[in-house]
Design an enzyme around this catalytic site. Structure first.
Site, PDB file in Angstrom:
ATOM      1  N   SER A  16       0.476   7.387  33.570  1.00  0.00           N
ATOM      2  CA  SER A  16      -0.934   7.762  33.694  1.00  0.00           C
ATOM      3  C   SER A  16      -1.765   6.526  33.997  1.00  0.00           C
ATOM      4  O   SER A  16      -1.358   5.398  33.718  1.00  0.00           O
ATOM      5  CB  SER A  16      -1.449   8.434  32.409  1.00  0.00           C
ATOM      6  OG  SER A  16      -1.482   7.509  31.346  1.00  0.00           O
ATOM      7  N   ARG A  18      -5.927   4.959  33.742  1.00  0.00           N
ATOM      8  CA  ARG A  18      -7.172   5.155  33.009  1.00  0.00           C
ATOM      9  C   ARG A  18      -8.168   4.076  33.401  1.00  0.00           C
ATOM     10  O   ARG A  18      -7.761   2.977  33.804  1.00  0.00           O
ATOM     11  CB  ARG A  18      -6.929   5.118  31.494  1.00  0.00           C
ATOM     12  CG  ARG A  18      -6.355   3.808  30.997  1.00  0.00           C
ATOM     13  CD  ARG A  18      -5.557   3.971  29.735  1.00  0.00           C
ATOM     14  NE  ARG A  18      -4.371   4.761  29.922  1.00  0.00           N
ATOM     15  CZ  ARG A  18      -3.196   4.307  30.395  1.00  0.00           C
ATOM     16  NH1 ARG A  18      -3.082   3.041  30.765  1.00  0.00           N
ATOM     17  NH2 ARG A  18      -2.176   5.098  30.517  1.00  0.00           N
ATOM     18  N   ASP A 236       0.473  -5.347  33.315  1.00  0.00           N
ATOM     19  CA  ASP A 236      -0.099  -4.749  32.102  1.00  0.00           C
ATOM     20  C   ASP A 236       0.477  -5.362  30.827  1.00  0.00           C
ATOM     21  O   ASP A 236      -0.225  -5.459  29.813  1.00  0.00           O
ATOM     22  CB  ASP A 236       0.040  -3.221  32.099  1.00  0.00           C
ATOM     23  CG  ASP A 236       1.450  -2.718  32.346  1.00  0.00           C
ATOM     24  OD1 ASP A 236       2.405  -3.518  32.342  1.00  0.00           O
ATOM     25  OD2 ASP A 236       1.601  -1.489  32.561  1.00  0.00           O
ATOM     26  N   THR A 237       1.732  -5.829  30.887  1.00  0.00           N
ATOM     27  CA  THR A 237       2.291  -6.472  29.693  1.00  0.00           C
ATOM     28  C   THR A 237       1.606  -7.798  29.405  1.00  0.00           C
ATOM     29  O   THR A 237       1.411  -8.168  28.243  1.00  0.00           O
ATOM     30  CB  THR A 237       3.804  -6.674  29.843  1.00  0.00           C
ATOM     31  OG1 THR A 237       4.408  -5.432  30.214  1.00  0.00           O
ATOM     32  CG2 THR A 237       4.430  -7.168  28.554  1.00  0.00           C
ATOM     33  N   THR A 258       6.096   3.538  27.985  1.00  0.00           N
ATOM     34  CA  THR A 258       7.251   3.982  28.763  1.00  0.00           C
ATOM     35  C   THR A 258       8.405   3.000  28.599  1.00  0.00           C
ATOM     36  O   THR A 258       9.574   3.377  28.517  1.00  0.00           O
ATOM     37  CB  THR A 258       6.866   4.123  30.243  1.00  0.00           C
ATOM     38  OG1 THR A 258       5.804   5.083  30.356  1.00  0.00           O
ATOM     39  CG2 THR A 258       8.041   4.576  31.078  1.00  0.00           C
ATOM     40  N   GLY A 401       1.006   2.252  23.319  1.00  0.00           N
ATOM     41  CA  GLY A 401       1.034   3.661  22.943  1.00  0.00           C
ATOM     42  C   GLY A 401       1.935   3.982  21.774  1.00  0.00           C
ATOM     43  O   GLY A 401       1.682   4.936  21.024  1.00  0.00           O
TER      44      GLY A 401
END
Length: 481
Positions: A16, A18, A236-237, A258, A401
């Site tokens: 996803s 955002r 993103d990490t 994920t 998450g």
């Protein structure tokens, strides 16, 4: 007192996307979701592709919903890219890293640069989808023959927003074409593999200016310019690790989603043969840091099972898992055999059967197998990282998450025999926002960013229970299975 500044974080994950709005002041940090949208890969006759146009539409919708912001930053998953022609037009949808085109490519690369030498030069663990292998697989294609520019996914979105091209360093370090010691391209590796580094736009660092929103984007989103785009940790990490609310240096982190990315923050890479054999990677982070970590299959295993089961309610699955026998069956959560989508419950059952363990019979038992297996993989990664880097830790921070999965967090504490501090859940977006805020003088260095996180974000502490003997036994069982 001046009002907090507002920053839009475009955070694109593998399942996803955002757009989040962070408001930041000297003692203020809050994050709100402006818009969330699905990221659904598409299988076409030639393979698995990302719907990057749909993602870009979601970004524009999110910026429209965000309202007035002082800056925009973009992060996404790593390794994948779009190719542009001489006019700057996209040559087809980017190939998904789970596509099968890189099968057998590593052996071609290793014939030119042995695996041990490649690791010593780039510090990147072997993964079949590393950009280097993708480029070798793609270079005979008609699309590649017409390419004049290669932009990694967050840099492609930034280009469409601003018209300016760049390659952000933390994400570039996942290509296996960067030397983690010099924090620049590994020209010798590229030359020996016939890869033209001129395809890449100039390198940017987190905090560098990356242009301003184009007039057409302002019109599309209703924003009033100028709105700068700021380079952040675009992997993103890298952004998530920047948002680890740690105090001091004796910590490990697990970025959950994920994937699970488990490891340490170091000041120099670990390039030993032992490190390569353990499949640890050295990716670049903020302020000269190295993200020394292992990729673990992560909640992908559960996501795929949930999809196969017809999307049952997750809470019910976790309650059933909590009541299932502990450590009855475990699988190797780092096994590349789980990389491809499809038939995940059956593949987990087959792995248990092949190793002589009881086969999970219900969704609850399969869920417990997955969570136990992830906690066991977290245990191995944290222990191996400390040993290989000579860097002891006393706390494990879980961000992303997976922090919403209390059972996984508790099992990770139990398996590691260390306290786990869980939170924040939206770590990548917060790291993205904080790098923008720092570039605009609102917060200070990385330690200052982390102090602000500890003061403002809800965190949950999990204390290990029951000792680690049974986890060591499960680890031994898996090793001999």
């Amino acid at each position: 007192m001046s009002s907090p500044r507002a920053y839009a974080a475009v955070d694109l994950g593998a399942s996803s996307g955002r757009v989040m709005v962070g408001r930041v002041g000297p003692d203020w940090l809050e994050l709100a979701e402006a818009h969330r949208f699905a990221n659904r890969p598409v299988r076409v006759p030639e393979g698995l592709r990302w719907d990057v146009l749909g993602l870009y539409a979601g970004v524009l919708d999110g910026l429209r919903a965000a309202g007035r912001v002082d800056s925009v930053g973009i992060d996404s998953w790593a390794v994948d890219y779009g190719l542009l022609d001489a006019d700057g037009a996209l040559l087809g949808n980017p190939v998904h890293y789970r596509d099968a085109r890189t099968e057998g490519v590593a052996e071609q690369v290793w014939a030119r640069i042995p695996a041990a030498e490649l690791y010593a030069r780039t510090g990147l663990q072997y993964a079949p989808f590393n950009t280097l292998y993708q480029l070798v697989a793609a270079r005979s294609s008609a699309q590649f023959a017409h390419a004049e520019r290669l932009l990694l996914v967050p840099d492609l979105v930034s280009y469409w927003l601003t018209g300016e091209q760049g390659t952000e360093l933390t994400n570039a370090s996942t290509t296996q074409l960067v030397d983690p010691r010099t924090r620049d391209w590994s020209y010798e590796v590229a030359d020996r593999l016939g890869i033209d580094l001129g395809l890449f736009a100039p390198l940017r660092r987190p905090g560098d200016p990356a242009g301003v929103l184009r007039p057409g984007v302002l019109e599309e989103t209703g924003l009033t310019g100028p709105v700068p785009v700021t380079a952040v940790g675009s992997h993103d990490t890298a952004s998530a690790v920047a948002a680890v609310p740690a105090v001091g240096e004796r910590f490990a982190y697990i970025c959950t989603g994920t994937w699970s990315l488990a490891g340490l923050e170091l000041t120099a890479p670990v390039l030993t043969e032992e490190s390569r054999a353990a499949n640890f990677t050295n990716e670049l982070g903020l302020d000269g840091t190295v993200r020394y970590l292992r990729n673990i299959m992560g909640l992908w295993l559960l996501q795929e099972c949930v999809r196969a089961w017809g999307d049952p309610e997750l809470g019910g699955l976790l309650r059933a898992a909590a009541g299932a026998p502990a450590l009855r069956s475990v699988v190797d959560a780092g096994d590349a055999g789980f990389l491809a989508p499809g038939r995940m419950p059956e593949r987990i059952a087959e792995a248990c059967r092949a190793s002589g363990q009881p086969v999970p019979r219900t969704p609850g038992e399969t869920t417990r197998c997955i969570l136990d297996s992830l906690a066991l993989a977290h245990r191995r990664a944290v222990a191996d990282a400390q040993r290989l880097a000579g860097h002891p830790v006393d706390t494990v921070y879980v961000v992303g998450g997976g922090t919403r999965n209390a059972l996984l967090c508790q099992l990770t504490a139990d398996a590691c025999g260390l306290p786990v501090v869980a939170g924040p859940a939206e770590a990548a977006a917060l790291g993205n926002v904080l790098v923008q805020a720092r570039a605009h003088g609102v917060v200070g260095d990385l330690a200052d960013m982390r102090r602000l996180l500890t003061r403002t974000q809800p965190l949950t502490r999990y204390v290990p229970r029951g000792g680690t003997v049974r986890w060591a036994a499960a680890e031994a069982r898996l090793a001999t299975g």
